[in-house]
Every structure is written in C-alpha cells, then in structure tokens.
Scaffold this active site. Structure first.
Site, PDB file in Angstrom:
ATOM      1  N   HIS A   1      80.463  65.483   3.533  1.00 54.44           N
ATOM      2  CA  HIS A   1      80.258  67.173   2.653  1.00 54.44           C
ATOM      3  C   HIS A   1      79.205  67.834   3.654  1.00 54.44           C
ATOM      4  O   HIS A   1      78.434  67.737   3.677  1.00 54.44           O
ATOM      5  CB  HIS A   1      79.208  66.602   1.318  1.00 54.44           C
ATOM      6  CG  HIS A   1      79.466  67.904   0.359  1.00 54.44           C
ATOM      7  ND1 HIS A   1      81.085  67.907  -0.575  1.00 54.44           N
ATOM      8  CD2 HIS A   1      79.147  69.272   0.772  1.00 54.44           C
ATOM      9  CE1 HIS A   1      80.765  69.140  -0.798  1.00 54.44           C
ATOM     10  NE2 HIS A   1      79.679  69.976  -0.510  1.00 54.44           N
TER      11      HIS A   1
ATOM     12  N   ASP B   1      81.369  69.932 -14.169  1.00 53.57           N
ATOM     13  CA  ASP B   1      80.992  70.888 -12.704  1.00 53.57           C
ATOM     14  C   ASP B   1      81.808  71.975 -12.327  1.00 53.57           C
ATOM     15  O   ASP B   1      81.738  72.621 -12.494  1.00 53.57           O
ATOM     16  CB  ASP B   1      81.166  69.753 -11.486  1.00 53.57           C
ATOM     17  CG  ASP B   1      81.157  70.738 -10.367  1.00 53.57           C
ATOM     18  OD1 ASP B   1      79.514  71.884 -10.310  1.00 53.57           O
ATOM     19  OD2 ASP B   1      82.005  70.896 -10.193  1.00 53.57           O
TER      20      ASP B   1
ATOM     21  N   ARG C   1      79.732  80.056 -13.069  1.00 54.85           N
ATOM     22  CA  ARG C   1      78.391  80.569 -12.354  1.00 54.85           C
ATOM     23  C   ARG C   1      78.821  81.533 -11.253  1.00 54.85           C
ATOM     24  O   ARG C   1      78.586  82.685 -11.129  1.00 54.85           O
ATOM     25  CB  ARG C   1      77.618  79.435 -11.536  1.00 54.85           C
ATOM     26  CG  ARG C   1      77.250  78.482 -11.367  1.00 54.85           C
ATOM     27  CD  ARG C   1      76.704  77.120 -11.735  1.00 54.85           C
ATOM     28  NE  ARG C   1      76.209  76.983  -9.978  1.00 54.85           N
ATOM     29  CZ  ARG C   1      76.715  76.350  -8.616  1.00 54.85           C
ATOM     30  NH1 ARG C   1      76.880  75.032  -8.922  1.00 54.85           N
ATOM     31  NH2 ARG C   1      76.225  76.933  -7.651  1.00 54.85           N
TER      32      ARG C   1
ATOM     33  N   SER D   1      75.655  70.445  -8.749  1.00 54.70           N
ATOM     34  CA  SER D   1      77.117  70.669  -8.596  1.00 54.70           C
ATOM     35  C   SER D   1      77.754  69.910  -7.272  1.00 54.70           C
ATOM     36  O   SER D   1      78.996  68.828  -7.855  1.00 54.70           O
ATOM     37  CB  SER D   1      77.399  71.858  -8.150  1.00 54.70           C
ATOM     38  OG  SER D   1      78.889  72.075  -7.821  1.00 54.70           O
TER      39      SER D   1
ATOM     40  N   LYS E   1      79.523  65.492  -7.849  1.00 54.56           N
ATOM     41  CA  LYS E   1      80.915  64.686  -7.390  1.00 54.56           C
ATOM     42  C   LYS E   1      81.006  64.152  -5.983  1.00 54.56           C
ATOM     43  O   LYS E   1      82.018  62.904  -6.519  1.00 54.56           O
ATOM     44  CB  LYS E   1      81.897  66.303  -7.176  1.00 54.56           C
ATOM     45  CG  LYS E   1      82.423  67.222  -8.131  1.00 54.56           C
ATOM     46  CD  LYS E   1      83.074  68.615  -7.105  1.00 54.56           C
ATOM     47  CE  LYS E   1      81.016  69.144  -6.196  1.00 54.56           C
ATOM     48  NZ  LYS E   1      81.830  70.862  -6.466  1.00 54.56           N
TER      49      LYS E   1
HETATM   50  N1  URA Z   1      79.924  73.832  -3.248  1.00 54.07           N
HETATM   51  C1  URA Z   1      79.744  72.878  -4.299  1.00 54.07           C
HETATM   52  O1  URA Z   1      80.761  72.080  -4.986  1.00 54.07           O
HETATM   53  N2  URA Z   1      79.564  73.796  -5.538  1.00 54.07           N
HETATM   54  C2  URA Z   1      78.196  74.613  -5.393  1.00 54.07           C
HETATM   55  O2  URA Z   1      77.590  75.176  -6.015  1.00 54.07           O
HETATM   56  C3  URA Z   1      77.811  75.285  -3.939  1.00 54.07           C
HETATM   57  C4  URA Z   1      78.495  74.133  -3.197  1.00 54.07           C
END
Ligand code: URA
Length: 428
Positions: A82, A161, A168, A183, A187
């Site tokens: 990621h 999320d 947000r 967040s 995922k």
């Molecule tokens: N990427 C995400 O998935 N969430 C965030 O809050 C920032 C970057």
C-alpha cells in the site's frame, strides 16, 4: 451510550474505550449518529489524537462495518503493498506481476486519485475494458488462479470508511494520523492478507510533507497491522518530485510497460524492485533482501513479469493495444540554462489534474489520455530552450493553466545538485 458524550470526551482529550468507539461507528452506520455528529467526532480526533489502542479499536470498528475476505484454503502467502499516495506513483502495476510470478498471491483493493495524487484504479481503467468491479468470490478466484487481482473498494468493504472519508474530505479532517491509519488499515485488513508492505511517501507530493510525520504515520500503521496479527514493513520513500517521468493515467501505464520490458526510468524501477523485494522477503521467497531484489529483477529480465501483467489485464477484460492518446501535445521549454534544483511534485500533480487527469471531487470524471511527460528532473542540467516536459492535452484552456503551474514547479539555478535519495528508511 450518548453520542454527544463520546464527542465531548474526545474533544477534552480523554481516551475512548473499545465499546465507546464500537458503539459510535456502529450507530453511525445504523443512521443513529448523524453526519454532523460524526464530523464533530472527526474534528475532535483531529485535534486530540488517539493512542495506539484507540486507533486499533477504530480500525476494527471500521473493518467490521463490512465484509472481511477470507482465503479459506490458502494456496500461498497473501501479501499486498500500500502506498500512501503521490504523483507518478505507479509501482503497484509493476510490483503485482513480479510478486505473483514468484508464486505469492497479491489481492489488491486499490483507490482512486484525489486532489493532486494519482490512483491505481484510474491508471488501470485507462486501459479500455479493464474491469475493477468483481464480486468478492470472483476476486478470490482470480487472486488464486492468476496470482494478482486489482479491485476497487466494493460496497461490502469497509462501508464506514467510505462514509467517513467523504466527510473528512469536506471537513478538513483528512490529515490526522489516527484517522489515516484506521482508514488505510481497515481496508487492507479486509483483503484477507498475511502481510503488508507500506510505501510511506514523504515530501511535497505526499500527504505527509515532513520526514517526522511520515515516520509517525509509518509507525502507527505498522503497530495496528502487527496488533492485528499481520507481518508489516514500511519503506519511507521520496515524494518531493514525481516518481518516474510520466504523470497522467494512460501515460503512466505506458511507463509501467517500459519498466516491465527492461527499460523505463531508474527511480521507478528501483523503487518497484525495493518494494517487490520486501514483499518476497516477507513471504519467505528468499532469505535476504539482496536475493529478493535479484529475484525481482530477474522476473523483469526474463520477461515473465511482463507476461503476468498482460495476463492480469486479459483476465480483467482490458485491451492494452487500445490505450488512449491525447489529441494534442505541447513542449514546455526552459527559459534559462542551469541545473534543476527542485521539481515540486504537488505542483506537477495539480498541473496534470488541471488537464483533466485527476479529480477535485470524488464524483468528477477524468480524462485518461492527458497528462505530463517530464524530460528533466532534479540534478539534470538544462540549456535555455531545451524541453523540460511535454504536455498531452485535449483542451486549450486547460493547457494554459497547466503550463502556468508547470512553470512554478521547476526551479532552475546555476548550482550543481546531486540526484535526490529515493529510499530513506525501512521500518519493521
Ligand atoms: N488513503 C486512505 O485510504 N485513507 C486516508 O485517510 C488517506 C489516504
């Protein structure tokens, strides 16, 4: 429990218990906590922060708002990478085939670009026909049979999320380490992975602009991952200037094909090899990082990584022969001679977004064919009149604004500068 009391506690800097966090997220999803209350909670968290335990509880509450993928009869080690996001950051398209061809499984739930940053899904969708919307069973089947599959965040994956991120985005609460951490990790934990390699970007084109903040974010992500039973590694990499030369979706796919065929920009190739090697090491394909890098490089040299990428594209319905091309192109030339002192990644990202390669709001449509191909980067010498970058565009008005931004992105001076470091640290 009363939502306003939980918000008040966080506002006053107190710690929240697991049951309070669980209740708040659960009731938000049930519609009993309103968007305005969630916004207040997010702002309170932004200012008061969260400790390790609270961040873990928030991650779990968000994770369990939806389905968690379970690879029941595991056929290998499941590992993902990621990136916290940047400009020209296209390593996923190179890494997934390398790691898959070495025998590990790569389930990738990817995101879209937002603001000046690019997104893996947008890059892949620039390939005509490429489908990123599989149901979770088909996703699992493709991961097991092909070795890698890229999908978007379906409605079953972390719906909390999705709702919270949208809030947000409009309440100035994105840049909070516990919120970013929960967040991202909710995922990633939903993917059913054994391990995760993080590419935490630092510099003007990243969410975290300073090394100190990037390390804090990396440590928070590693902590939550480890407490959830995952093996974790974080690479802190440079995002002061764009990665590679291509910025913009189909241009970036072409650049990935270059790297997979053994050419392409050195920085993009080196970071892809570093991240792929960390995945191979964590998945126990080699004993040390040197051997892992050699293995990753071999998969490019012998052509098998390229074949795997083409196989992934085929199984996901894409037609690489029909990559879109912008109608027009314009060279952006240097007004003076010297050395490139700085190439501001955020400004290049906005210049590309202005052309239509990105979106300001999640619902905006993007133009997959436009973008910027850089010819000069930090440390390069340039003579007056030489081409710094080529802009690919479909709209003259957008071109004008983009060129203005590009002009601000390049800083040229007489001082000779060395090429910037690419990888700063590896944290475990
Ligand atoms: N990427 C995400 O998935 N969430 C965030 O809050 C920032 C970057």
């Amino acid at each position: 429990m009363i939502p306003a009391e939980i918000i008040k506690k966080k506002r006053n800097g107190q710690k929240l218990s697991e049951s309070e966090i669980k209740f708040f997220i659960h009731d938000y999803m049930m519609g009993n906590v309103a968007d305005y209350q969630m916004s207040a909670f997010l702002m309170a968290t932004y200012f008061s922060g969260m400790d390790k335990k609270e961040t873990l509880h928030l991650t779990n509450a968000m994770l369990h708002s939806g389905s968690v993928i379970n690879f029941e009869n595991k056929v290998s080690h499941y590992v993902d990478k990621h990136s916290t996001g940047g400009v020209g950051d296209k390593t996923s398209l190179i890494i997934a085939p390398i790691v898959a061809v070495c025998g590990l499984k790569v389930p990738m739930i990817s995101g879209r670009g937002l603001g000046h940053t690019g997104g893996t899904l947008d890059k892949l969708e620039s390939i005509p026909g490429f489908n990123v919307w599989f149901d979770l069973n088909s996703f699992k089947t493709l991961v097991n049979s092909v070795g890698a599959c890229f999908i978007g965040q379906t409605k079953e994956i972390c719906p909390a999320d999705k709702k919270m991120y949208a809030l947000r985005d409009v309440t100035a609460t994105v840049e909070s380490i516990p919120l970013i951490c929960a967040s991202i990790m909710s995922k990633k934990l939903a993917e059913g992975i054994d391990s995760l390699v993080l590419d935490v970007k630092t510099g003007s084109g990243a969410f975290m602009k300073t090394m100190e903040d990037s390390i804090r974010l990396a440590r928070a992500l590693i902590e939550v991952g480890k407490l959830s039973g995952k093996k974790m590694v974080a690479v802190i990499s440079n995002m002061a200037q764009p990665l590679g030369y291509a910025v913009g979706n189909s241009l970036e796919v072409e650049e990935c094909l270059d790297v997979l065929s053994g050419s392409g920009p050195e920085d993009l190739k080196n970071l892809s090899i570093e991240l792929a090697a960390q995945m191979l090491l964590i998945g126990k394909k080699t004993k040390n990082i040197r051997a892992a890098k050699k293995l990753a490089l071999n998969k490019i040299t012998d052509g098998t990584a390229m074949n795997k990428f083409l196989e992934i594209i085929k199984y996901q319905g894409g037609d690489i022969a029909r990559l879109p091309k912008a109608r027009s192109q314009m060279d952006f030339r240097s007004s003076k001679s010297g050395y490139i002192q700085k190439l501001d990644a955020e400004k290049v990202g906005i210049a590309s977004l202005t052309l239509g390669a990105g979106r300001l709001r999640t619902e905006d449509k993007i133009d997959p064919s436009c973008g910027i191909l850089l010819h000069k980067k930090v440390g390069d010498s340039v003579v007056r009149g030489e081409v710094l970058a080529t802009v690919y565009y479909n709209n003259d008005l957008k071109l004008k604004s983009s060129l203005e931004l590009l002009n601000l992105a390049y800083v040229i001076g007489s001082k000779k500068v060395s090429r910037p470091k690419l990888v700063f640290k590896v944290l475990k």
